[in-house]
Design a protein around this motif. Structure first.
Motif, short mmCIF file in Angstrom:
data_model
loop_
_atom_site.label_atom_id
_atom_site.label_comp_id
_atom_site.label_asym_id
_atom_site.label_seq_id
_atom_site.Cartn_x
_atom_site.Cartn_y
_atom_site.Cartn_z
N ARG A 1 0.83 -1.22 0.00
CA ARG A 1 0.00 0.00 0.00
C ARG A 1 0.85 1.26 0.00
O ARG A 1 0.42 2.30 -0.48
N VAL A 2 2.07 1.18 0.57
CA VAL A 2 2.96 2.34 0.63
C VAL A 2 4.36 1.89 0.24
O VAL A 2 4.83 0.84 0.68
N ILE A 3 5.00 2.69 -0.59
CA ILE A 3 6.42 2.51 -0.86
C ILE A 3 7.10 3.78 -0.39
O ILE A 3 6.81 4.88 -0.88
N ALA A 4 7.98 3.62 0.60
CA ALA A 4 8.70 4.75 1.18
C ALA A 4 10.16 4.67 0.77
O ALA A 4 10.76 3.60 0.79
N ARG A 5 10.70 5.83 0.41
CA ARG A 5 12.11 5.92 0.03
C ARG A 5 12.75 7.06 0.80
O ARG A 5 12.11 7.71 1.61
N GLU A 6 14.01 7.31 0.51
CA GLU A 6 14.75 8.34 1.25
C GLU A 6 14.12 9.72 1.11
O GLU A 6 14.01 10.45 2.09
N THR A 7 13.69 10.09 -0.08
CA THR A 7 13.19 11.45 -0.30
C THR A 7 11.68 11.55 -0.49
O THR A 7 11.12 12.64 -0.43
N ASP A 8 11.03 10.40 -0.77
CA ASP A 8 9.59 10.46 -1.01
C ASP A 8 8.93 9.12 -0.71
O ASP A 8 9.60 8.12 -0.46
N ALA B 1 6.40 13.99 0.06
CA ALA B 1 7.80 14.37 0.26
C ALA B 1 8.23 14.02 1.68
O ALA B 1 7.48 14.23 2.64
N ALA B 2 9.43 13.48 1.81
CA ALA B 2 9.95 13.12 3.13
C ALA B 2 10.19 14.36 3.97
O ALA B 2 10.63 15.39 3.47
N ASP B 3 9.89 14.26 5.25
CA ASP B 3 10.19 15.32 6.20
C ASP B 3 11.59 15.03 6.74
O ASP B 3 11.77 14.10 7.51
N PRO B 4 12.60 15.82 6.32
CA PRO B 4 13.98 15.52 6.71
C PRO B 4 14.23 15.63 8.21
O PRO B 4 15.20 15.08 8.72
N GLY B 5 13.35 16.29 8.93
CA GLY B 5 13.51 16.42 10.38
C GLY B 5 12.88 15.27 11.16
O GLY B 5 13.02 15.18 12.37
N LEU C 1 7.91 10.43 8.63
CA LEU C 1 6.87 11.37 8.23
C LEU C 1 7.10 11.84 6.80
O LEU C 1 8.21 12.22 6.41
N TYR C 2 6.00 11.81 6.03
CA TYR C 2 6.00 12.27 4.65
C TYR C 2 4.79 13.19 4.47
O TYR C 2 3.72 12.90 5.00
N ASN C 3 4.96 14.27 3.73
CA ASN C 3 3.88 15.26 3.55
C ASN C 3 3.47 15.36 2.09
O ASN C 3 4.33 15.43 1.21
N GLY C 4 2.16 15.39 1.86
CA GLY C 4 1.61 15.55 0.52
C GLY C 4 0.79 16.82 0.45
O GLY C 4 0.72 17.59 1.41
N ARG C 5 0.12 17.03 -0.67
CA ARG C 5 -0.69 18.24 -0.85
C ARG C 5 -1.93 18.25 0.02
O ARG C 5 -2.31 19.28 0.54
N THR C 6 -2.56 17.10 0.16
CA THR C 6 -3.81 17.06 0.92
C THR C 6 -3.75 16.12 2.13
O THR C 6 -4.67 16.14 2.95
N SER D 1 -0.97 13.75 4.99
CA SER D 1 0.37 13.42 5.47
C SER D 1 0.38 11.95 5.87
O SER D 1 -0.66 11.36 6.17
N LEU D 2 1.56 11.37 5.83
CA LEU D 2 1.73 9.94 6.04
C LEU D 2 2.77 9.73 7.13
O LEU D 2 3.86 10.29 7.07
N ARG D 3 2.40 8.95 8.15
CA ARG D 3 3.32 8.61 9.23
C ARG D 3 3.57 7.11 9.18
O ARG D 3 2.62 6.33 9.04
N LEU D 4 4.83 6.74 9.30
CA LEU D 4 5.22 5.33 9.24
C LEU D 4 5.99 4.95 10.49
O LEU D 4 6.69 5.78 11.07
N ALA D 5 5.88 3.69 10.87
CA ALA D 5 6.63 3.18 12.02
C ALA D 5 6.98 1.72 11.76
O ALA D 5 6.23 1.01 11.09
#
Length: 159
Positions: free
Chosen positions: A73-80, A93-97, A108-113, A115-119
């Motif tokens: 359902r989600v593919i997470a990478r270094e920058t996105d 987009a990845a939250d570098p902080g 944490l990744y942020n989109g236009r509408t 946000s996505l949190r992963l653990a």
């Protein structure tokens, strides 16, 4: 007639009463402006292999598959990160902080509408090369920071 005018003046609210009423009205307006619309749940769709090829999602990262499903359902990478919603691949987009997770992904990744949190939790299975499977959880938030989807399952991280 003069008595009527004097009686009318006596019924006017004091400045303290008027200030309290104005403050109460301002609080109600502020609350109405901050309250979002009803929550619209989102159910991410499975990201297919053609989706991965089209969006160049092959390589290092983590793939989250909630429940007992093997459907990513989600593919997470270094920058996105990517999620498929209503047939469209949505980029975050990845939250570098935010906290760093395996394979240089972020929590944490942020989109236009949304946000996505992963653990990731404990290691479920060590891979032979560089792949490792973790227990993974994903949360999707709307623009009012309300959870519209959550899923726990596996997170396969590696190359």
């Amino acid at each position: 007639m003069l008595a009527g005018l004097l009686l009318g003046c006596g019924n006017a609210p004091s400045e303290d009463q008027r200030a309290a009423e104005d403050a109460a009205i301002a609080d109600r307006v502020r609350e109405a402006n901050e309250t979002g619309p009803p929550i619209e749940e989102v159910v991410p769709e499975t990201i297919s292999y053609p989706d991965m090829e089209t969006n160049d999602l092959l390589g290092q990262g983590c793939a989250y598959a909630p429940g007992t499903s093997m459907g990513v359902r989600v593919i997470a990478r270094e920058t996105d990160a990517y999620l498929k919603i209503d047939g469209e691949m949505v980029r975050f987009a990845a939250d570098p902080g935010s906290r760093e997770l395996p394979s240089n992904t972020r929590s944490l990744y942020n989109g236009r509408t949304h946000s996505l949190r992963l653990a990731v939790g404990e290691v479920a299975q060590e891979g032979e090369i560089e792949d490792t499977t973790f227990e993974g959880t994903m949360w999707l938030y709307d623009r009012w920071d309300r959870v519209v989807y959550t899923g726990t399952g596996t997170a396969n991280c590696g190359v």
